[in-house]
Scaffold this active site. Sequence first.
Site, PDB file in Angstrom:
ATOM      1  N   THR A 154       5.786  -5.853 -18.805  1.00  0.00           N
ATOM      2  CA  THR A 154       6.490  -5.452 -17.582  1.00  0.00           C
ATOM      3  C   THR A 154       6.722  -3.962 -17.751  1.00  0.00           C
ATOM      4  O   THR A 154       6.923  -3.497 -18.891  1.00  0.00           O
ATOM      5  CB  THR A 154       7.848  -6.186 -17.407  1.00  0.00           C
ATOM      6  OG1 THR A 154       8.690  -5.861 -18.507  1.00  0.00           O
ATOM      7  CG2 THR A 154       7.678  -7.696 -17.318  1.00  0.00           C
ATOM      8  N   HIS A 155       6.655  -3.214 -16.675  1.00  0.00           N
ATOM      9  CA  HIS A 155       6.757  -1.740 -16.738  1.00  0.00           C
ATOM     10  C   HIS A 155       5.715  -1.162 -17.696  1.00  0.00           C
ATOM     11  O   HIS A 155       5.946  -0.117 -18.296  1.00  0.00           O
ATOM     12  CB  HIS A 155       8.156  -1.294 -17.177  1.00  0.00           C
ATOM     13  CG  HIS A 155       9.272  -1.989 -16.470  1.00  0.00           C
ATOM     14  ND1 HIS A 155       9.826  -1.529 -15.293  1.00  0.00           N
ATOM     15  CD2 HIS A 155       9.921  -3.159 -16.757  1.00  0.00           C
ATOM     16  CE1 HIS A 155      10.784  -2.362 -14.905  1.00  0.00           C
ATOM     17  NE2 HIS A 155      10.843  -3.366 -15.763  1.00  0.00           N
ATOM     18  N   SER A 276     -22.046   9.535 -19.604  1.00  0.00           N
ATOM     19  CA  SER A 276     -21.700  10.844 -19.074  1.00  0.00           C
ATOM     20  C   SER A 276     -22.901  11.760 -19.227  1.00  0.00           C
ATOM     21  O   SER A 276     -23.676  11.619 -20.170  1.00  0.00           O
ATOM     22  CB  SER A 276     -20.509  11.404 -19.846  1.00  0.00           C
ATOM     23  OG  SER A 276     -20.485  12.809 -19.758  1.00  0.00           O
ATOM     24  N   LYS A 282     -19.860   8.536 -24.146  1.00  0.00           N
ATOM     25  CA  LYS A 282     -19.111   7.853 -23.091  1.00  0.00           C
ATOM     26  C   LYS A 282     -19.771   6.563 -22.603  1.00  0.00           C
ATOM     27  O   LYS A 282     -20.991   6.469 -22.475  1.00  0.00           O
ATOM     28  CB  LYS A 282     -18.913   8.790 -21.890  1.00  0.00           C
ATOM     29  CG  LYS A 282     -17.960   9.936 -22.130  1.00  0.00           C
ATOM     30  CD  LYS A 282     -16.552   9.488 -22.520  1.00  0.00           C
ATOM     31  CE  LYS A 282     -15.752   8.986 -21.349  1.00  0.00           C
ATOM     32  NZ  LYS A 282     -15.320  10.046 -20.444  1.00  0.00           N
ATOM     33  N   ASN A 284     -18.406   4.542 -19.470  1.00  0.00           N
ATOM     34  CA  ASN A 284     -17.329   4.530 -18.491  1.00  0.00           C
ATOM     35  C   ASN A 284     -17.357   3.264 -17.626  1.00  0.00           C
ATOM     36  O   ASN A 284     -18.429   2.831 -17.213  1.00  0.00           O
ATOM     37  CB  ASN A 284     -17.441   5.751 -17.572  1.00  0.00           C
ATOM     38  CG  ASN A 284     -17.349   7.055 -18.350  1.00  0.00           C
ATOM     39  OD1 ASN A 284     -16.587   7.151 -19.313  1.00  0.00           O
ATOM     40  ND2 ASN A 284     -18.134   8.035 -17.945  1.00  0.00           N
ATOM     41  N   GLU A 289     -13.907   0.936 -11.595  1.00  0.00           N
ATOM     42  CA  GLU A 289     -13.227   2.049 -10.904  1.00  0.00           C
ATOM     43  C   GLU A 289     -13.590   2.069  -9.419  1.00  0.00           C
ATOM     44  O   GLU A 289     -12.747   2.328  -8.563  1.00  0.00           O
ATOM     45  CB  GLU A 289     -13.616   3.384 -11.536  1.00  0.00           C
ATOM     46  CG  GLU A 289     -13.073   3.580 -12.938  1.00  0.00           C
ATOM     47  CD  GLU A 289     -13.687   4.806 -13.594  1.00  0.00           C
ATOM     48  OE1 GLU A 289     -13.186   5.918 -13.368  1.00  0.00           O
ATOM     49  OE2 GLU A 289     -14.687   4.653 -14.323  1.00  0.00           O
ATOM     50  N   TYR A 316     -10.023  -5.952  28.788  1.00  0.00           N
ATOM     51  CA  TYR A 316     -10.944  -5.204  27.939  1.00  0.00           C
ATOM     52  C   TYR A 316     -10.807  -3.706  28.195  1.00  0.00           C
ATOM     53  O   TYR A 316     -10.638  -3.264  29.327  1.00  0.00           O
ATOM     54  CB  TYR A 316     -12.396  -5.631  28.208  1.00  0.00           C
ATOM     55  CG  TYR A 316     -13.397  -4.820  27.388  1.00  0.00           C
ATOM     56  CD1 TYR A 316     -13.698  -5.183  26.078  1.00  0.00           C
ATOM     57  CD2 TYR A 316     -13.990  -3.669  27.907  1.00  0.00           C
ATOM     58  CE1 TYR A 316     -14.572  -4.427  25.315  1.00  0.00           C
ATOM     59  CE2 TYR A 316     -14.867  -2.912  27.144  1.00  0.00           C
ATOM     60  CZ  TYR A 316     -15.151  -3.295  25.856  1.00  0.00           C
ATOM     61  OH  TYR A 316     -16.014  -2.543  25.096  1.00  0.00           O
ATOM     62  N   GLN A 321     -14.557  -1.175  21.374  1.00  0.00           N
ATOM     63  CA  GLN A 321     -15.861  -1.037  20.722  1.00  0.00           C
ATOM     64  C   GLN A 321     -15.699  -0.487  19.294  1.00  0.00           C
ATOM     65  O   GLN A 321     -16.547  -0.708  18.439  1.00  0.00           O
ATOM     66  CB  GLN A 321     -16.741  -0.097  21.562  1.00  0.00           C
ATOM     67  CG  GLN A 321     -18.107   0.174  20.989  1.00  0.00           C
ATOM     68  CD  GLN A 321     -19.002   0.881  22.000  1.00  0.00           C
ATOM     69  OE1 GLN A 321     -19.360   0.308  23.013  1.00  0.00           O
ATOM     70  NE2 GLN A 321     -19.335   2.127  21.737  1.00  0.00           N
ATOM     71  N   LYS A 324     -15.859  -2.648  15.653  1.00  0.00           N
ATOM     72  CA  LYS A 324     -16.979  -3.160  14.868  1.00  0.00           C
ATOM     73  C   LYS A 324     -17.168  -2.487  13.519  1.00  0.00           C
ATOM     74  O   LYS A 324     -17.279  -3.142  12.486  1.00  0.00           O
ATOM     75  CB  LYS A 324     -18.259  -3.095  15.689  1.00  0.00           C
ATOM     76  CG  LYS A 324     -18.281  -4.181  16.716  1.00  0.00           C
ATOM     77  CD  LYS A 324     -19.328  -3.969  17.769  1.00  0.00           C
ATOM     78  CE  LYS A 324     -18.873  -4.647  19.035  1.00  0.00           C
ATOM     79  NZ  LYS A 324     -17.657  -4.066  19.625  1.00  0.00           N
TER      80      LYS A 324
HETATM   81  N1  ARG Z   1     -20.559  -2.255  23.423  1.00  0.00           N
HETATM   82  C1  ARG Z   1     -19.405  -2.817  24.003  1.00  0.00           C
HETATM   83  C2  ARG Z   1     -18.372  -3.156  22.933  1.00  0.00           C
HETATM   84  O1  ARG Z   1     -18.761  -3.262  21.832  1.00  0.00           O
HETATM   85  C3  ARG Z   1     -19.744  -4.055  24.747  1.00  0.00           C
HETATM   86  C4  ARG Z   1     -18.817  -4.375  25.883  1.00  0.00           C
HETATM   87  C5  ARG Z   1     -18.933  -3.356  26.925  1.00  0.00           C
HETATM   88  N2  ARG Z   1     -18.257  -3.756  28.096  1.00  0.00           N
HETATM   89  C6  ARG Z   1     -18.009  -2.884  29.079  1.00  0.00           C
HETATM   90  N3  ARG Z   1     -17.429  -3.342  30.136  1.00  0.00           N
HETATM   91  N4  ARG Z   1     -18.331  -1.616  29.007  1.00  0.00           N
HETATM   92  O2  ARG Z   1     -17.206  -3.302  23.180  1.00  0.00           O
END
Ligand code: ARG
Length: 459
Positions: A154-155, A276, A282, A284, A289, A316, A321, A324
């Site tokens: 601990t610590h 290294s 070395k 590593n 890491e 929406y 977008q 993603k």
């Molecule tokens: N490429 C857009 C996204 O990933 C798809 C949906 C677009 N819809 C719109 N009404 N412009 O969100």
Amino acid sequence: MKLWEGRTDGRVDESVHKFMASLPFDVRLFREDIEGSIAHARMLGAQGIITPDESNLIVDGLTRILAEMETGSFRFEPEDEDIHTAVERALTVMVGDAGKKLHTGRSRNDQVALDMRLWCIRRIDEMVAAAKRLQSVLVSIAERHTDAVMPGYTHMQHAQTVTLGHHVMAYFWMLERDRGRLLDCRTRTDVMPLGAGALAGTTYPLDREFVARQLGFSRVSENSLDTVSDRDFALELVAACALIMTHLSRLAEEIVLWSSQEFGFIELADEFTTGSSIMPQKKNPDSAELIRGKSGRVVGDLVSLLTTMKALPLAYNRDMQEDKERLFDAVDTVLGALGVMAPLLETARFQTERMSRAAGTGFTAATDIADYLVRHGMPFRDAHHLVGRIVRDCATRGVELDALAPSDWMAYSPLLTPDVREMMTPAASVASRSLPGGPAPSEVRRQIAQARKLLGLSS
Ligand code: ARG
């Protein structure tokens, strides 16, 4: 020509097009996008919204496009804005007017929600399997080292004795909770969005249950506005990813520490280390890491996605977008890190003699001696003070507790008879901590049996 032109002339400046396009990254959704479209087209046919011939033409065309994308022969066009428009454009070129009917009763807003959910479910299953693989490596290390004593900290100070088996099993349970979080998140992701349309549903008699069944979803969403604006499932998943990376980063940190000359508790196989360019000696622990380092980006993905979502009005908005790249990055990083950590640990050598030697130093037996005094009638607080004084005297003299002779012990208290020296050893200390959840070898074996059951391994 843009798919959506009409209201506007569809002309956008080259740099604006590039700025708004998501194709460079959402191309990864092509399987989910096309499978979703196939299910939608079959349903349109079954419901008589398009003719059976049109439905078949669309399904055949989409199947060919899928094959082209799989083999890399599909030709994207400069005007393709995202994966959805690229597929619909190619389909229309391929099958003519029938292709223009695919988007009946659908919007890219519910389409992208579908693609994302399908993608998440598939990646969750991969991450659960990868976490399980690492867990089984941890279990097998623990099985081999239920008796290997080491200092518990601990610590970062020697605290009480544990075993290597107990220590690595701590990570098993972290990953077990991670797996639970992924599966939890999976149930909330397993909801079919098509039918929500752009935001307000659609006037066509779609059969949402049919589409859900075709794609393996357990249920359909309840509110069209929520359906197209909800990214909770992605946020939850990235949060689960951030937690997995946090756990892996802590494990990686210990591997880095343990590889140091000061600890010398672990030696990694060559392929997980680098030398290294200047220091010939070395070796590593770079891979550990990097796992530690990459945890930072996944925490960043989570903060970034939360920030993107936090002030969006229904329903929406194009901001979404941005979900993603953050999602893909978090999932890729977790899969990469789990994939490296498992073989890294599987091939590592644990220096158990060094651990055992370390366990005998640093006064880790102090609590055991205090407990011994309590068992012989001394109140715990008095025992704590007395042992504290003994440790201080030893530290001043620069010796460990086992340097004290029987007469030294008796001088501190007549309760400290010679047998105190036997229960002071790391092995005795660990064996006596046999409460459920404790480090005693018998208890760790029970823990391991429980773990094997959870992994579905034979015991
Ligand atoms: N490429 C857009 C996204 O990933 C798809 C949906 C677009 N819809 C719109 N009404 N412009 O969100």
